[in-house]
Design a protein around this motif. Sequence first.
Motif, mmCIF file in Angstrom:
data_model
loop_
_atom_site.group_PDB
_atom_site.id
_atom_site.type_symbol
_atom_site.label_atom_id
_atom_site.label_comp_id
_atom_site.label_asym_id
_atom_site.label_seq_id
_atom_site.Cartn_x
_atom_site.Cartn_y
_atom_site.Cartn_z
ATOM 1 N N TRP A 1 2.696 -4.015 -4.205
ATOM 2 C CA TRP A 1 3.557 -4.895 -3.723
ATOM 3 C C TRP A 1 5.000 -4.806 -4.189
ATOM 4 N N LEU A 2 5.037 -4.310 -5.485
ATOM 5 C CA LEU A 2 6.415 -4.104 -6.083
ATOM 6 C C LEU A 2 6.901 -2.729 -5.839
ATOM 7 N N GLU A 3 6.246 -1.897 -5.417
ATOM 8 C CA GLU A 3 6.683 -0.606 -5.080
ATOM 9 C C GLU A 3 7.396 -0.273 -3.528
ATOM 10 N N GLY A 4 8.056 0.729 -3.390
ATOM 11 C CA GLY A 4 8.835 0.906 -2.167
ATOM 12 C C GLY A 4 10.121 0.358 -1.912
ATOM 13 N N GLU A 5 10.629 0.779 -0.838
ATOM 14 C CA GLU A 5 11.894 0.486 -0.380
ATOM 15 C C GLU A 5 11.721 -1.121 -0.055
ATOM 16 N N PRO A 6 13.076 -1.715 -0.422
ATOM 17 C CA PRO A 6 13.314 -2.934 -0.160
ATOM 18 C C PRO A 6 13.501 -3.484 1.365
ATOM 19 N N LEU A 7 12.732 -4.537 1.680
ATOM 20 C CA LEU A 7 12.801 -5.249 3.184
ATOM 21 C C LEU A 7 14.232 -5.354 3.664
ATOM 22 N N GLU A 8 14.835 -4.475 4.222
ATOM 23 C CA GLU A 8 16.008 -4.721 4.793
ATOM 24 C C GLU A 8 16.074 -4.403 6.454
ATOM 25 N N ILE A 9 16.501 -5.178 7.224
ATOM 26 C CA ILE A 9 16.291 -4.979 8.773
ATOM 27 C C ILE A 9 17.028 -3.726 9.063
ATOM 28 N N GLN A 10 18.115 -3.665 8.531
ATOM 29 C CA GLN A 10 19.128 -2.425 8.982
ATOM 30 C C GLN A 10 18.444 -1.284 8.692
ATOM 31 N N ARG A 11 17.611 -0.893 7.704
ATOM 32 C CA ARG A 11 16.978 0.096 7.211
ATOM 33 C C ARG A 11 15.624 0.350 8.269
ATOM 34 N N THR B 1 -6.690 4.871 10.785
ATOM 35 C CA THR B 1 -7.266 4.894 9.635
ATOM 36 C C THR B 1 -6.174 4.981 8.489
ATOM 37 N N ARG B 2 -6.550 4.585 7.052
ATOM 38 C CA ARG B 2 -5.889 4.714 5.958
ATOM 39 C C ARG B 2 -5.471 6.118 5.901
ATOM 40 N N PRO B 3 -6.531 7.011 5.792
ATOM 41 C CA PRO B 3 -6.083 8.564 5.608
ATOM 42 C C PRO B 3 -5.676 9.043 6.802
ATOM 43 N N GLU B 4 -5.663 8.520 7.942
ATOM 44 C CA GLU B 4 -4.737 9.075 9.110
ATOM 45 C C GLU B 4 -3.506 8.600 8.959
ATOM 46 N N ILE B 5 -3.100 7.447 8.401
ATOM 47 C CA ILE B 5 -1.592 6.886 8.104
ATOM 48 C C ILE B 5 -1.112 7.673 7.030
ATOM 49 N N GLU B 6 -1.979 8.222 5.960
ATOM 50 C CA GLU B 6 -1.452 8.981 5.098
ATOM 51 C C GLU B 6 -0.960 10.425 5.693
ATOM 52 N N ARG B 7 -1.802 10.802 6.497
ATOM 53 C CA ARG B 7 -1.571 12.236 7.369
ATOM 54 C C ARG B 7 -0.424 12.219 7.758
ATOM 55 N N SER C 1 0.884 -1.210 0.084
ATOM 56 C CA SER C 1 0.057 0.166 0.032
ATOM 57 C C SER C 1 0.852 1.242 0.122
ATOM 58 N N LYS C 2 0.422 2.348 -0.659
ATOM 59 C CA LYS C 2 1.154 3.726 -0.550
ATOM 60 C C LYS C 2 0.547 4.313 0.399
ATOM 61 N N ALA C 3 -0.368 4.224 1.191
ATOM 62 C CA ALA C 3 -1.135 4.942 2.376
ATOM 63 C C ALA C 3 0.364 5.294 3.218
ATOM 64 N N GLY C 4 0.986 4.605 3.960
ATOM 65 C CA GLY C 4 2.197 5.061 4.568
ATOM 66 C C GLY C 4 3.755 4.944 3.748
ATOM 67 N N ASN C 5 4.607 4.674 4.319
ATOM 68 C CA ASN C 5 5.695 4.223 3.802
ATOM 69 C C ASN C 5 5.741 2.814 3.003
ATOM 70 N N PRO C 6 5.693 2.930 1.589
ATOM 71 C CA PRO C 6 5.628 1.462 1.017
ATOM 72 C C PRO C 6 7.030 0.839 1.272
ATOM 73 N N ILE C 7 6.797 -0.407 1.351
ATOM 74 C CA ILE C 7 7.921 -1.418 1.265
ATOM 75 C C ILE C 7 7.747 -2.863 0.836
ATOM 76 N N THR C 8 8.627 -3.233 0.082
ATOM 77 C CA THR C 8 8.371 -4.381 -0.580
ATOM 78 C C THR C 8 9.147 -5.628 -0.249
#
Length: 836
Positions: free
Chosen positions: A275-285, A465-471, A155-162
Amino acid sequence: MSKPASPTVDYEKLGAFYLGREVDPATGETLPGPLLYDSKDLCTHAVIVGMTGSGKTGLGVGLLEEAAIDGVPAIIVDPKGDMGNLALNFPQLRPEDFEPWVDAGEAQRAGKSVPEHAKATAEMWEKGIGKWDQDKARIKRLAHAAEVKIWTPGSKAGNPITMLKSFDAPAPAVIRDAESLGDRVQATTAGLLSLVGIDPDPVKSREAILIANILQHYWSRGENLGIGEMIGAIQSPPFEKLGVLDVETFYPRGDRASLAMRLNGLLASPGFAAWLEGEPLEIQRLLYAPDGRPRLSVLSLSHLSDEERMSFVTVLLGEILSWVRTQPGTSSLRALLYMDEIFGYFPPTANPPSKKPMLTLLKQARAFGLGVVLSTQNPVDLDYKGLSNCGTWFLGRLQTERDKLRVLDGLQGSLGEGGGLDRSTLEKMLSGMEKRTFLLHNVHEEKPALFQTRWVLSYLRGPLTRPEIERVTAKDKMDPPSASTLKAETKERAIAAEESAAQSSATLALKKSETFEGTALRPEIPEGIAERFLPLTDEPDESATVLYRPGLYVEAKAHYASSPMNVDHWVTFYGHAPIGEDEPALDWEDALIEDKEILAHKGGKRPRKGAQYADLPSTAKKTTTWARWHKGIQTQIYQAHAIECLKDKTTKLVSDALETPAAFRARTRQAHVEARDLALEKLRAKFATKIDRAQEQVRKAHERLGVQEEQLEEKSSNSWLSMGSSLLGALFSRKKLSATNMRSAKSALNSRTKVAKEKQDVERAERELKEREEDMRALEAEFKAAIDEISEVPAARDIELDEVTIRARKSDFDLSPPVLLWTPWIIGSDGVARRG
């Protein structure tokens, strides 16, 4: 240490979490002084159990706030959306800060406007934290200490991660460990198949066995896979056998094609694009910001389906397990994994994909400083056999008597381990539990403690909610990209610019040189010079010509070592420079690189049939020229390729050659934490006997005073009774001065003498108690002074680091013989050349 602390002790610097205040089980009254919990006790993991409305979320938020203040990062799995409240902390506690987040319906029910309700909420929060000996400065400290970031996979509601952008190979330390690599392969396989609803059983599922072997094949070689490459490998596996059977027998091509189509259909779905967008799933990040600050990374999953949640959590746990195994061992808390509502991920009977990596983490992560905290409202959700690895239990109000019995059964293995804890005592303390009241059972302590949780610093808004996460994440999306992202983008632009410049240069050279002609004959080269040919990356048209252009390729291993700096690194350089028509433009400062991805490989020994060759300049046909080039490489590396390291004066740590500043700051701070914890342990050992002895002396003095006061009261009562009898006898007896009256009078006088003696005994007991209490206060002052001498652990970004330059050792230099590397170019019918 889960015990009340003296108000004079600054617990912020002790690695202690302020959880609340202890409650007297007999009276239900809250005792003064904070209840503190040693952060390193979380290395043996914890579980929070409590029904809805028990205050479980508040306890979890408070625990994570304490971790952040102490500089401990956390990964927070949030299936419901409650933990996003950690981002709602307002140091000024202004009504306008609360206004966007208060519930308009709640304001209406209270008969207030939204601004009025926001003002009342702000006042309530300020009063609430003040009641628990906290203030705005502590909220500010929390905001400064750590960054809260909400991630929304799929989702792009928050910071996307894939987790699907690529299946990157794990760290070399994991690859070298067969068990670690196997666990990572299994977790990734299970996560991928869970997305498409396929059973990921590692023994029975053909799909799981095939994908696991594909990952094992590439990862054991240190090679990454994209999701596209994975689908291609399913269709054409890079091996011929699975076990003793050939691939076609075990998993026929048609069936493999169906699996590939199923995965491809998932990827092609418009709804799956996120699901294909966002930063990669890295634990250090997830654990650290680019500036080295710890992060509270909230992974919000409320928008996902059950299959998607299971897939993501399984892959996440596999990534965390791989990261854990690359960390040095420690007894201090390095990071937290907090999982809110564990329901479905760690059941007592079933075996979902997430269960094995979670169980492995509970068994192994403690040695590396990762604490796991699991939260649930229903005890039946938990595998108690696995939770025997949890050293701390927070038990709140439970739904039914049956739930209480389940908890008692689950704790049966640890009953008595902490001393003073038996089943009947535990059952009594669990009965009639109030909201925000929890029973703390810590195996590192002598007995359990009943306590009330403190007022949290973050505003508990409820599920976002999703709008609140976006905010709340809008500012994150405007932040500059991370250092690693910038580095990758810069590298990509550099490669593209280099290729573009090379193509343009070749195109101009071919257009301007009317006499230029390639030849089908390879030029003669000096004796002893090896040749290699890079393969074509693109198949030319029939009308196009393949032209090989000459270049110089070398590999050099340089040794960077410094005993005072505790540095000992070997760095391999891969160099490729084109050879011009007159003199090779060998700029080794630019040509030598530390990343061999720019030069995929050295190439093969055979050229493409029918290709043409550019001629070598005359100087390149002389052995002496190649010897001169070879000799100059070592000097160039020594002069232009020094390692820039960072050093911490306090711990004497020096950064690794390829370690980012943020990663080094995090590692350095952990060393500071370990030094602090070691100093505290030594202090406790030094003062433990003294404090125990002093406390025992105060206790005995109290007892003696009590005994003396009781005796005085008894003697005083008997004395007055005796005196009264004597007077009455003298007044009303017929014989005014009878022998009996004389004896009574004498007895009364003796009683008064005894009372006076008892008073003296009481005074002596009071003086002794006062002396013992003064001794105790002096010892506490000495202990506090010793604690004050322990340096407070600085924030990662506040650690002062020195820059250190280390050059390669001239005596330790391994340089391979130079190679004539032919690079293919495709010349179209229009005369324009491009890299082939």
